[in-house]
Design a protein around this motif. Sequence first.
Motif, PDB file in Angstrom:
ATOM      1  N   ARG A 115       0.832  -1.201   0.000  1.00 30.13           N
ATOM      2  CA  ARG A 115       0.000   0.000   0.000  1.00 30.13           C
ATOM      3  C   ARG A 115       0.865   1.249   0.000  1.00 30.13           C
ATOM      4  O   ARG A 115       0.577   2.214  -0.720  1.00 30.13           O
ATOM      5  CB  ARG A 115      -0.891   0.024   1.246  1.00 30.13           C
ATOM      6  N   MET A 116       1.882   1.225   0.830  1.00 30.70           N
ATOM      7  CA  MET A 116       2.773   2.403   0.911  1.00 30.70           C
ATOM      8  C   MET A 116       3.470   2.643  -0.429  1.00 30.70           C
ATOM      9  O   MET A 116       3.589   3.786  -0.866  1.00 30.70           O
ATOM     10  CB  MET A 116       3.820   2.211   2.011  1.00 30.70           C
ATOM     11  N   VAL A 117       3.906   1.549  -1.021  1.00 26.83           N
ATOM     12  CA  VAL A 117       4.577   1.680  -2.323  1.00 26.83           C
ATOM     13  C   VAL A 117       3.586   2.202  -3.359  1.00 26.83           C
ATOM     14  O   VAL A 117       3.902   3.101  -4.153  1.00 26.83           O
ATOM     15  CB  VAL A 117       5.184   0.329  -2.767  1.00 26.83           C
ATOM     16  N   THR A 118       2.373   1.687  -3.341  1.00 28.25           N
ATOM     17  CA  THR A 118       1.364   2.130  -4.300  1.00 28.25           C
ATOM     18  C   THR A 118       1.011   3.594  -4.067  1.00 28.25           C
ATOM     19  O   THR A 118       0.925   4.395  -5.016  1.00 28.25           O
ATOM     20  CB  THR A 118       0.097   1.266  -4.164  1.00 28.25           C
ATOM     21  N   ILE A 119       0.805   3.965  -2.790  1.00 23.52           N
ATOM     22  CA  ILE A 119       0.473   5.361  -2.465  1.00 23.52           C
ATOM     23  C   ILE A 119       1.648   6.264  -2.824  1.00 23.52           C
ATOM     24  O   ILE A 119       1.461   7.331  -3.421  1.00 23.52           O
ATOM     25  CB  ILE A 119       0.083   5.513  -0.986  1.00 23.52           C
ATOM     26  N   GLY A 120       2.853   5.821  -2.477  1.00 19.89           N
ATOM     27  CA  GLY A 120       4.046   6.631  -2.804  1.00 19.89           C
ATOM     28  C   GLY A 120       4.200   6.781  -4.310  1.00 19.89           C
ATOM     29  O   GLY A 120       4.522   7.873  -4.810  1.00 19.89           O
ATOM     30  N   VAL A 123       1.616   9.250  -5.531  1.00 24.24           N
ATOM     31  CA  VAL A 123       1.994  10.620  -5.198  1.00 24.24           C
ATOM     32  C   VAL A 123       3.078  11.101  -6.157  1.00 24.24           C
ATOM     33  O   VAL A 123       3.023  12.238  -6.672  1.00 24.24           O
ATOM     34  CB  VAL A 123       2.441  10.723  -3.727  1.00 24.24           C
ATOM     35  N   LEU A 124       4.056  10.246  -6.403  1.00 27.69           N
ATOM     36  CA  LEU A 124       5.131  10.631  -7.340  1.00 27.69           C
ATOM     37  C   LEU A 124       4.577  10.854  -8.752  1.00 27.69           C
ATOM     38  O   LEU A 124       4.980  11.804  -9.448  1.00 27.69           O
ATOM     39  CB  LEU A 124       6.210   9.567  -7.377  1.00 27.69           C
ATOM     40  N   ALA A 125       3.663   9.995  -9.159  1.00 29.63           N
ATOM     41  CA  ALA A 125       3.076  10.159 -10.487  1.00 29.63           C
ATOM     42  C   ALA A 125       2.272  11.462 -10.539  1.00 29.63           C
ATOM     43  O   ALA A 125       2.324  12.207 -11.532  1.00 29.63           O
ATOM     44  CB  ALA A 125       2.182   8.970 -10.802  1.00 29.63           C
ATOM     45  N   SER A 130       1.734  16.851 -12.478  1.00 30.51           N
ATOM     46  CA  SER A 130       1.451  18.243 -12.207  1.00 30.51           C
ATOM     47  C   SER A 130       2.656  19.116 -12.544  1.00 30.51           C
ATOM     48  O   SER A 130       2.497  20.230 -13.041  1.00 30.51           O
ATOM     49  CB  SER A 130       1.010  18.471 -10.753  1.00 30.51           C
ATOM     50  N   ALA A 131       3.857  18.626 -12.387  1.00 26.60           N
ATOM     51  CA  ALA A 131       5.037  19.387 -12.759  1.00 26.60           C
ATOM     52  C   ALA A 131       5.100  19.485 -14.306  1.00 26.60           C
ATOM     53  O   ALA A 131       5.521  20.511 -14.849  1.00 26.60           O
ATOM     54  CB  ALA A 131       6.290  18.751 -12.223  1.00 26.60           C
ATOM     55  N   TYR A 132       4.725  18.464 -15.023  1.00 26.74           N
ATOM     56  CA  TYR A 132       4.766  18.460 -16.474  1.00 26.74           C
ATOM     57  C   TYR A 132       3.739  19.435 -17.046  1.00 26.74           C
ATOM     58  O   TYR A 132       4.027  20.126 -18.010  1.00 26.74           O
ATOM     59  CB  TYR A 132       4.500  17.048 -16.984  1.00 26.74           C
ATOM     60  N   PHE A 133       2.556  19.504 -16.434  1.00 25.23           N
ATOM     61  CA  PHE A 133       1.546  20.374 -16.936  1.00 25.23           C
ATOM     62  C   PHE A 133       1.733  21.817 -16.465  1.00 25.23           C
ATOM     63  O   PHE A 133       1.221  22.724 -17.058  1.00 25.23           O
ATOM     64  CB  PHE A 133       0.138  19.910 -16.542  1.00 25.23           C
TER      65      PHE A 133
END
Length: 135
Positions: A115-120, A123-125, A130-133
């Motif tokens: 879950r932590m890996v998926t949530i992390g 968040v990174l994605a 958001s940085a790309y847009f």
Amino acid sequence: ARRPRMRASDADAAGGEEQLIPLVDTGAGLGMSMLKSDALDEELQNEKCVALRRVDEDMRSLQRIYTDLATAAEDQQASFDSLESHMASASADIERGREQIQMSGRYAWGHTKRRMVTIGGGVLAFLALSAYFMF
């Protein structure tokens, strides 16, 4: 033959003369003496019978007490055996429960880690998108 004699008590000899009472029956009261002897023998026999009955009753009472004690001991042994069986069963159940908790802890940690890996990763994605847009 001379017969032994006994002195009468002071109350009997109050007249001042010493009286002598024969210790052995002179034969005149022989029939009376035998009746007394038979009555005494019969009384002793009755007392023996009563004593034997009392002993028999006491023995029967003791036998009932020992029987009751044996029954109580058997009942208690059955209770102890049942208790021991339940304790062994409870011990086995506790051991199985402990093993299941350990296994669930391992699975829970693995699940939490995923879950932590998926949530992390999410968040990174999100940050990457958001940085790309934004730029």
